[in-house]
Design a protein around this motif. Structure first.
Motif, PDB file in Angstrom:
ATOM      1  N   VAL A   1      -7.257  -2.475  -0.747  1.00 45.91           N
ATOM      2  CA  VAL A   1      -7.640  -3.394   0.299  1.00 45.91           C
ATOM      3  C   VAL A   1      -9.014  -4.272  -0.090  1.00 45.91           C
ATOM      4  O   VAL A   1      -9.353  -5.317   0.546  1.00 45.91           O
ATOM      5  CB  VAL A   1      -7.921  -2.662   1.606  1.00 45.91           C
TER       6      VAL A   1
ATOM      7  N   VAL B   1       2.444  -1.467   4.618  1.00 46.19           N
ATOM      8  CA  VAL B   1       1.821  -0.174   4.486  1.00 46.19           C
ATOM      9  C   VAL B   1       3.153   0.732   4.370  1.00 46.19           C
ATOM     10  O   VAL B   1       3.547   1.229   5.502  1.00 46.19           O
ATOM     11  CB  VAL B   1       0.955   0.076   5.746  1.00 46.19           C
TER      12      VAL B   1
ATOM     13  N   ALA C   1      -6.179  -2.556   6.797  1.00 51.29           N
ATOM     14  CA  ALA C   1      -5.195  -3.461   6.236  1.00 51.29           C
ATOM     15  C   ALA C   1      -5.184  -4.496   7.442  1.00 51.29           C
ATOM     16  O   ALA C   1      -4.738  -5.672   6.927  1.00 51.29           O
ATOM     17  CB  ALA C   1      -3.957  -2.896   5.839  1.00 51.29           C
TER      18      ALA C   1
ATOM     19  N   LEU D   1       0.890  -1.270   0.227  1.00 51.21           N
ATOM     20  CA  LEU D   1       0.203   0.119  -0.110  1.00 51.21           C
ATOM     21  C   LEU D   1       0.761   1.079   0.123  1.00 51.21           C
ATOM     22  O   LEU D   1       1.645   1.321   0.784  1.00 51.21           O
ATOM     23  CB  LEU D   1      -0.876   0.003   1.229  1.00 51.21           C
TER      24      LEU D   1
ATOM     25  N   SER E   1      -5.515  -8.528   6.963  1.00 53.28           N
ATOM     26  CA  SER E   1      -4.335  -9.326   7.105  1.00 53.28           C
ATOM     27  C   SER E   1      -4.802 -10.314   8.356  1.00 53.28           C
ATOM     28  O   SER E   1      -4.415 -11.649   7.967  1.00 53.28           O
ATOM     29  CB  SER E   1      -3.243  -8.628   7.764  1.00 53.28           C
TER      30      SER E   1
ATOM     31  N   ILE F   1       1.012  -7.689   3.974  1.00 53.75           N
ATOM     32  CA  ILE F   1       0.574  -6.266   3.698  1.00 53.75           C
ATOM     33  C   ILE F   1       1.629  -5.339   4.173  1.00 53.75           C
ATOM     34  O   ILE F   1       1.937  -5.219   5.273  1.00 53.75           O
ATOM     35  CB  ILE F   1      -0.681  -5.919   4.242  1.00 53.75           C
TER      36      ILE F   1
ATOM     37  N   ARG G   1      -5.372   3.230  -1.350  1.00 55.97           N
ATOM     38  CA  ARG G   1      -6.325   2.812  -0.458  1.00 55.97           C
ATOM     39  C   ARG G   1      -7.347   1.652  -0.665  1.00 55.97           C
ATOM     40  O   ARG G   1      -7.716   0.741  -0.168  1.00 55.97           O
ATOM     41  CB  ARG G   1      -6.853   3.709   0.655  1.00 55.97           C
TER      42      ARG G   1
ATOM     43  N   VAL H   1       1.472  -7.838   8.814  1.00 55.32           N
ATOM     44  CA  VAL H   1       1.616  -6.499   8.310  1.00 55.32           C
ATOM     45  C   VAL H   1       2.677  -5.987   8.648  1.00 55.32           C
ATOM     46  O   VAL H   1       2.995  -5.808   9.969  1.00 55.32           O
ATOM     47  CB  VAL H   1       0.442  -5.661   8.945  1.00 55.32           C
TER      48      VAL H   1
END
Length: 828
Positions: free
Chosen positions: A400, A412, A435, A344, A439, A410, A397, A446
């Motif tokens: 997701v 970020v 997220a 992301l 996850s 994931i 965004r 994450v």
């Protein structure tokens, strides 16, 4: 015949399906399944249904049963559009969580999640795909009729097409036409995604082996820099590899002008090629691997170890410390294990170099997803994620919502960014927080990365909820930029200011240009002047729709509203008193650019803000010019703080730091530190130490000192103490209710009613109703109620249930007529 049908259907089950409609309704609706479609229905498939008197919608099956609804007679669903489900069970669970958590309806989540081409409705407008050459001989009768009608009338609704064909549902036909690239949805036509252009260089084929020696002898004598470029090209093009202009500039150390001279002499040939972000057209190198420093190796080992115990790890790495290299290593490991990865980014358009960088490692296994793609492209990415073709998805965004099969990791990046928060319309979700929940549904991990983490994430890491890893030095031993704070008030007294530039910043910019280095100037306000004022009567032009002053834009010669888009001609005399003495107060990026062209006429200057990057390829053109050194100074808003990584940017100027610091918001200090640190981090990223000049009226402000010292820990300590005292996140959770109405008197009554009802349940946890800073937008007057709750999850869920009940009670009263109530959970 009737007797046969009754006998045939007698032993068949009567099925009912609960469907999610793309509407803001509180419950799923139930439809009866015709016997002939019993075998076709499945959870996650799209169906065509009639809702209301005549409107048709594409809905998603959320449940199948043999139970008819008790309160109403179920209508028959009209058709099933898919052979296989387009939405997974995990996605449906994620949608339900999002609706519950963010106080909205599942239909609103569906609207945000699905590409437009997957949710046709009777009012959806259809147009021909002008970029596709239609072979009419290959069309069937119905397709031919639709294409013919769209030739005559460029835009038709689904209802129009149903009337044209004389049948109630045409969505299956339109679905096939979408797949054939024959038609598009009207709303996306003006937002068509334009692929970026990239210049590739090749040697003129007339120079074979024998001629090369002669060419080198001539160039070495007359133009040694051109000889270096040809030599660099031969090294880069080994094995038939394509050579891009930026790669050739970097490898040869020559300027763009040297390559231009070679092209003009026809020694080299330049070709502009469309580089699609959807399909990988470059050469990925399977042998390529990220080379890590000792510190990075230790941090990577720490992250792996913490992932054994924690599902979320925060990576706090200073700017240019090499966080992306760690992401690449973790992605490689996850792909090797057979699982998918979501990367992301806060704004996809601002980080195109990351896309290119990742594609060198992962090639065609990486997909890109964001709102700038057209419908066919977005649906294609959706399908490739669903069938597992894309192992990695890099996106903004909305990524997701993609239908991952097995999401293992994931990432970020820049997790502190406010761009991850959706403000309008519902669901008003934060992609970082969503997220983390997503996850967990896949039992994945994450990694949150930032040089300036959000206070909440850092708090969670300090308290053991998240794992924590830290990169404290820049990659390659590059020093942090030197930061100099200049007092604007003192320079004004000494009369050493030139326009909005202190003598220190002017000297640094001149020296950088002499060294053929580049400069970025940051001013967090666009336009020419935020306020125009009459010197005689103090009249200020205001927007007719919003309670804000209009901003003057010199490029258009008009006054603009930055909230609703209203424009009007700039007055030459005061509309109130007739005086000709009008003056501009304040300054934006446009004025900075304008005055720089006078002060430094030799410099090549460009501006990067919302006004100059509206066209789809405008941002990339500016980036290419910066990368290929066709500009010396880039003036911009917060866009320049994100994702820019250029070797020759050595000076950063922050024109007015006070505009960030003096803002009435409990996050003002946190956001100011983040913005100043991120902008400063653009300087001196590869080999050269950069310099940052911060201009301010308040050089002793603690946040500025913390930026100079790069002391995030001190910022955190100050902020966390204040947040605890005044009951703000991370110690309390916030829910904001915006009540809107076109009549201010009605708004007052509605807001008071809601405030009173909420206080019956929550007491002094309710703040307001109050007018926000901007109390009217688009002719809607606004009042805001803020609720603060302790961090206990159970009490928060109970509070949301009560809020829903109060809002439902309000909607059943006559008082609610004409109102809009918008709940926003975690509003900042």
């Amino acid at each position: 015949m009737l007797e046969f049908a009754e006998t045939y259907n007698a032993g068949r089950k009567t099925l009912f399906v609960d469907v999610i409609l793309p509407l803001a309704i509180a419950k799923n609706y139930t439809y009866r399944v015709p016997f002939e479609l019993n075998d076709a229905v499945a959870i996650g498939k799209r169906v065509v249904v009639q809702f209301g008197k005549s409107k048709l919608y594409t809905a998603i099956i959320a449940g199948i049963s043999e139970h008819a609804p008790e309160k109403y007679e179920a209508k028959y669903l009209m058709d099933v559009l898919d052979e296989q489900p387009v939405v997974t069970d995990v996605q449906l669970g994620f949608w339900q969580w999002m609706a519950n958590y963010y106080l909205c309806n599942t239909g609103e989540v569906m609207n945000a999640a699905l590409p437009s081409a997957l949710k046709l409705a009777s009012e959806t407008k259809i147009v021909l795909n002008k970029d596709y050459e239609i072979d009419r001989s290959g069309l069937n009768d119905k397709e031919y009729l639709i294409v013919d009608a769209l030739d005559i009338q460029p835009e038709l609704t689904v209802s129009d097409i149903a009337k044209l064909l004389g049948q109630k549902t045409v969505m299956p036909i339109l679905k096939i036409m979408f797949e054939k690239n024959l038609i598009m949805i009207s709303e996306t036509v003006n937002e068509r995604y334009k692929p970026r252009k990239r210049t590739y260089i090749k040697l003129n084929p007339i120079y074979q082996h024998d001629q090369m020696r002669e060419l080198f002898e001539i160039l070495e004598k007359r133009a040694p820099k051109q000889a270096d470029v040809v030599l660099a090209y031969l090294n880069l093009s080994r094995g038939g590899k394509k050579v891009s202009k930026p790669d050739l500039i970097e490898a040869s150390g020559a300027s763009s002008a040297v390559i231009k001279a070679l092209v003009e002499k026809e020694i080299m040939i330049a070709e502009d090629v469309n580089v699609s972000r959807l399909f990988f057209e470059g050469d990925n190198d399977p042998e390529l691997t990220a080379v890590l420093s000792d510190e990075q190796e230790n941090v990577l080992a720490s992250i792996r170890e913490q992932f054994e115990q924690k599902d979320v790890v925060l990576l706090h790495g200073i700017t240019s410390s090499g966080k992306t290299q760690l992401y690449i290593k973790l992605i490689e490991e996850m792909i090797a294990s057979g699982r998918q990865v979501l990367y992301l980014l806060p704004e996809i358009a601002l980080t195109t170099h990351i896309i290119e960088r990742l594609r060198r490692y992962f090639g065609e296994s990486i997909g890109v997803y964001h709102s700038r793609f057209n419908d066919q492209e977005r649906v294609e990415v959706w399908q490739k994620v669903l069938d597992g073709s894309y192992k990695i998805v890099l996106g903004a965004r909305s990524s997701v919502f993609l239908p991952f099969a097995d999401l293992g990791l994931i990432v970020v990046d820049e997790e502190h960014e406010t761009s991850y928060k959706q403000f309008d319309p519902a669901p008003r979700y934060n992609a970082r927080d969503a997220a983390i929940y997503l996850s967990a549904l896949y039992q994945g991990k994450v990694l949150l990365g930032s040089a300036t983490p959000s206070i909440e994430s850092y708090y969670n890491a300090q308290n053991g909820k998240f794992g924590f890893a830290e990169l404290k030095t820049r990659y390659g031993g590059v020093e942090m930029p030197q930061i100099e704070v200049v007092n604007i008030a003192e320079e004004l007294k000494k009369k050493t200011m030139q326009s909005h530039f202190t003598s220190v910043l002017m000297d640094d910019m001149k020296q950088a240009i002499e060294r053929k280095e580049q400069i970025i100037l940051f001013q967090n306000r666009r336009g020419y002047a935020p306020v125009m004022m009459c010197k005689t009567c103090a009249f200020t032009p205001k927007c007719i729709n919003c309670d804000v002053s209009l901003t003057f834009h010199k490029s258009s010669g008009k006054m603009h509203c930055h909230y609703c888009g209203y424009k009007e001609d700039s007055p030459t005399t005061c509309p109130a008193c007739g005086s000709a003495h009008l003056e501009y107060k304040g300054f934006g990026t446009e004025k900075v650019e304008d005055e720089l062209t006078v002060l430094m006429p030799e410099a090549r200057i460009m501006r990067m803000d919302l006004d100059t990057t509206r066209a789809k390829n405008a941002f990339q053109n500016i980036m290419n010019d910066l990368e290929e050194k066709r500009l010396d100074i880039l003036v911009g808003t917060q866009m320049v703080a994100k994702g820019l990584d250029f070797a020759d940017v050595t000076v950063i100027g922050i024109i007015n730091a006070d505009s960030l610091l003096k803002y009435p918001d409990f996050r003002a200090n946190e956001r100011s530190f983040q913005m100043l640190a991120q902008v400063s981090g653009r300087a001196g990223r590869r080999g050269k130490q950069g310099k940052v000049v911060i201009q301010t009226y308040d050089p002793s402000h603690r946040v500025i000192q913390q930026v100079i010292d790069n002391d995030y820990a001190a910022l955190y300590k100050n902020e966390i103490d204040e947040r605890k005292s005044f009951k703000y996140p991370p110690f309390y959770r916030l829910i904001q209710l915006d009540i809107k109405h076109k009549d201010p008197d009605m708004l007052y009554q509605q807001a008071e009613f809601l405030g009173t009802e909420l206080r019956k349940h929550f007491g002094d946890r309710v703040i307001g109703p109050e007018y926000p800073l901007v109390s009217r937008i688009r002719n809607f007057y606004i009042k805001t109620i803020m609720l603060k709750f302790e961090r206990d999850a159970d009490s928060l869920n109970k509070a949301k249930d009560i809020i829903r009940a109060v809002l439902l009670q309000f909607q059943t009263t006559k008082l609610s007529k004409g109102s809009l109530v918008q709940p926003d959970v975690d509003p900042y």
